[in-house]
Design an enzyme around this catalytic site. Structure first.
Site, PDB file in Angstrom:
ATOM      1  N   CYS A 174      -3.664  -0.928   1.695  1.00 20.27           N
ATOM      2  CA  CYS A 174      -4.302  -0.109   2.586  1.00 20.27           C
ATOM      3  C   CYS A 174      -5.881  -0.211   2.483  1.00 20.27           C
ATOM      4  O   CYS A 174      -6.289  -1.285   3.214  1.00 20.27           O
ATOM      5  CB  CYS A 174      -4.104   1.608   2.078  1.00 20.27           C
ATOM      6  SG  CYS A 174      -4.507   2.847   3.688  1.00 20.27           S
ATOM      7  N   HIS A 193       2.225   1.337   3.027  1.00 22.39           N
ATOM      8  CA  HIS A 193       2.526   1.748   1.528  1.00 22.39           C
ATOM      9  C   HIS A 193       4.141   1.677   1.514  1.00 22.39           C
ATOM     10  O   HIS A 193       4.898   2.098   2.032  1.00 22.39           O
ATOM     11  CB  HIS A 193       2.154   3.125   1.177  1.00 22.39           C
ATOM     12  CG  HIS A 193       0.587   3.225   1.218  1.00 22.39           C
ATOM     13  ND1 HIS A 193      -0.114   3.032   0.148  1.00 22.39           N
ATOM     14  CD2 HIS A 193       0.038   3.572   2.089  1.00 22.39           C
ATOM     15  CE1 HIS A 193      -1.537   3.296   0.617  1.00 22.39           C
ATOM     16  NE2 HIS A 193      -1.405   3.666   1.931  1.00 22.39           N
ATOM     17  N   GLU A 240       5.035   1.770  -2.087  1.00 26.11           N
ATOM     18  CA  GLU A 240       4.874   2.081  -3.494  1.00 26.11           C
ATOM     19  C   GLU A 240       5.419   3.658  -3.750  1.00 26.11           C
ATOM     20  O   GLU A 240       5.120   4.307  -4.679  1.00 26.11           O
ATOM     21  CB  GLU A 240       3.684   1.672  -4.135  1.00 26.11           C
ATOM     22  CG  GLU A 240       2.317   2.531  -3.981  1.00 26.11           C
ATOM     23  CD  GLU A 240       1.900   2.183  -2.565  1.00 26.11           C
ATOM     24  OE1 GLU A 240       0.806   2.565  -2.323  1.00 26.11           O
ATOM     25  OE2 GLU A 240       2.654   1.245  -1.845  1.00 26.11           O
TER      26      GLU A 240
END
Length: 235
Positions: free
Chosen positions: A88, A176, A178
């Site tokens: 990001c 993302h 994760e």
């Protein structure tokens, strides 16, 4: 492997990647730049990870550590050839550190489709990943001009540069993978994130986003582990 991890909010840590690092016996050292912790020298570290955050890459007056952070990224990637992972904001900082540029773009918030480009589908970093893949998006800025030599690995209609590689060992992802069970709830505690979410998804957007994350958590985790393994192979 010893990994230096630059964070811009306590809650924006490596997420599910922490378990993979622990299982493989790798050490990671967080530095909380937004809390005034100083940037360390790169000596003694084998790789650099840069996490997300609510600030923008051009807000150097408000966040004076951004300029030296970009310089450290440039030293790590362009001068030392260190393995790099940016998520990001970290993805955008990689672009700026190497001569690209970022600006405000279309706001993307939600668990949305990301499509691999030909370079992404045939390269190392996304080997074994199906396209399109589901990913958590929560951003209003994006890479607008690629650094010289960068390759776009993933894209979406709202954000052409969803992932990029520079050289053989540097990967940046706007999205993302994760995600953990408490990621959406934790990030909602950051005022800038909550405001952007409610503007985009409405007052009940937090609940809907948490539900979408929960419904896709297994696929997100599987893709996160695959990209992590691929990143290690490139490193």
């Amino acid at each position: 492997m010893r990994i230096l991890v630059l964070q811009h909010e306590r809650i924006e840590h490596p997420g599910s990647l922490r378990q993979f690092l622990a299982e493989d016996g790798h050490d990671w050292t967080p530095v909380h730049l937004n809390e005034g912790q100083p940037l360390p020298a790169l000596d003694g570290f084998d790789a650099l990870w840069v996490m997300g955050g609510p600030m923008d890459v051009w807000q150097e007056a408000e966040h004076p550590w951004l300029a030296p952070e970009k310089a450290l990224i440039r030293e790590a990637v362009a001068e030392r050839g260190m393995p790099f992972l940016g998520l990001c904001l970290g993805h955008q900082l990689l672009a700026e550190a190497l001569g690209g540029s970022c600006a405000t773009g279309e706001t993307e918030i939600g668990v949305l489709d990301v499509h691999l480009t030909e370079d992404g589908a045939t390269g190392v970093f996304f080997d074994g990943i199906d396209s399109p893949l589901k990913a958590l998006q929560w951003h209003g800025a994006e890479v607008k001009v690629l650094p010289d030599g960068a390759r776009v690995l993933a894209t979406s209609p709202a954000c052409p540069v969803q992932a990029m590689a520079w050289g053989p060992r540097a990967l940046g992802m706007q999205f993302h993978l994760e995600v953990e069970g408490d990621t959406a709830e934790g990030w909602l505690a950051i005022p800038a994130y909550r405001e952007a979410l409610e503007r985009t998804l409405g007052p009940d957007g937090g609940r809907r986003l948490a539900d979408d994350c929960a419904a896709n958590i297994e696929a997100l985790r599987a893709d996160a582990e695959r990209v992590y393994i691929n990143w290690l192979q490139a490193a």
